[in-house]
Scaffold this motif. Sequence first.
Motif: not given
Length: 343
Positions: A324-331
């Motif tokens: 949904r684009g509310e969080i992202v995988v940062d690492e």
Amino acid sequence: MTRVGADWTELGCHPVTDSVHRIPLPMPQDGLRAINVYVVEGVDGVSLIDAGWNVPGNLEILRDGLASIDVGLDEITDVHVTHIHRDHYTMGPELRRRVGSRIHLGGGERPGLSALHELRSAVPEDSLAVLERAGAAEIAEASRIDSLAEPWIASDWEMPDEWTEQGPVSVAGRQMQARQTAGHTKGHLVFEDPGLGVTFTGDHVLPRISPSIGFELGGWDNPLGDYLDSLEAMLHRPDTEMLPAHGAVGGSVHVRVRELLDHHDARLRATRDRVRAREGATGADVAAGLPWTRRERAFTSLDGFNQMIAVCETVAHLDVLVARGEIVVDEVTVDGVQRYVTA
């Protein structure tokens, strides 16, 4: 139809509606306590919806329940299974050996059943891989060890006679609709009987709890996304009375579906809030910060199996939030562990 104040696990053969009875079969060492096996009588004889767990004593309980309505075990011609889990499936092959009953299972369960035969374990490797990307390698390893300690009974997992696809299906001569409701498992089915105004909901819609999501057999895709889509699809069907696999019968399917959708909306918000509170959190970190079960227990109070389920379910919610684009995988660490931040 609604049963108020009664113990739904009480042994016996309980009338549900015209031509349908319910026989609860115990589930040893399981918090759900029992599974409802539904006996459907029609012009083509007697069929079951779900078979039960093939553990000592359950065949006799099933036989005694049937005898109370003057039905013999050998009169069961077909067993229509809602999904692949052992409390629903494993009595099916036993009935086939004993009396020749035919087993019907959703076509979407074929990869999962094949995986069980390859792994000779009921703990899916895909879920263990999810634990590892969640930073819960210790839980994954403990789950592998526990799975090796459980006896593998190949005869419990024999292939069905027929793979059921979505559409019309005859259950003891009663015309029903099999509906694909992926999420709890890939090939989960519910059975609508428009003539009786009921739906046999399996584990897809349960009256008091939300089914576990993320204990995937046959490959990890987006189990929670599939589950939410399957719930929404039920709201586009006529409302019916609920005949669940666990819990008391009765109640509106639509009302309970809306409650489940609300529950997961709240759970998604809580999951996103945990990521916001600890940017760079792993799936295991998020799971450890959430309450569990209807009693809102701490993650650390859960046993190893339920910690595994909790982490897998948390990752399923994280996957939906990423989609949904509310969080992202940062690492992604060198060990393949994913860390999340808010978008």
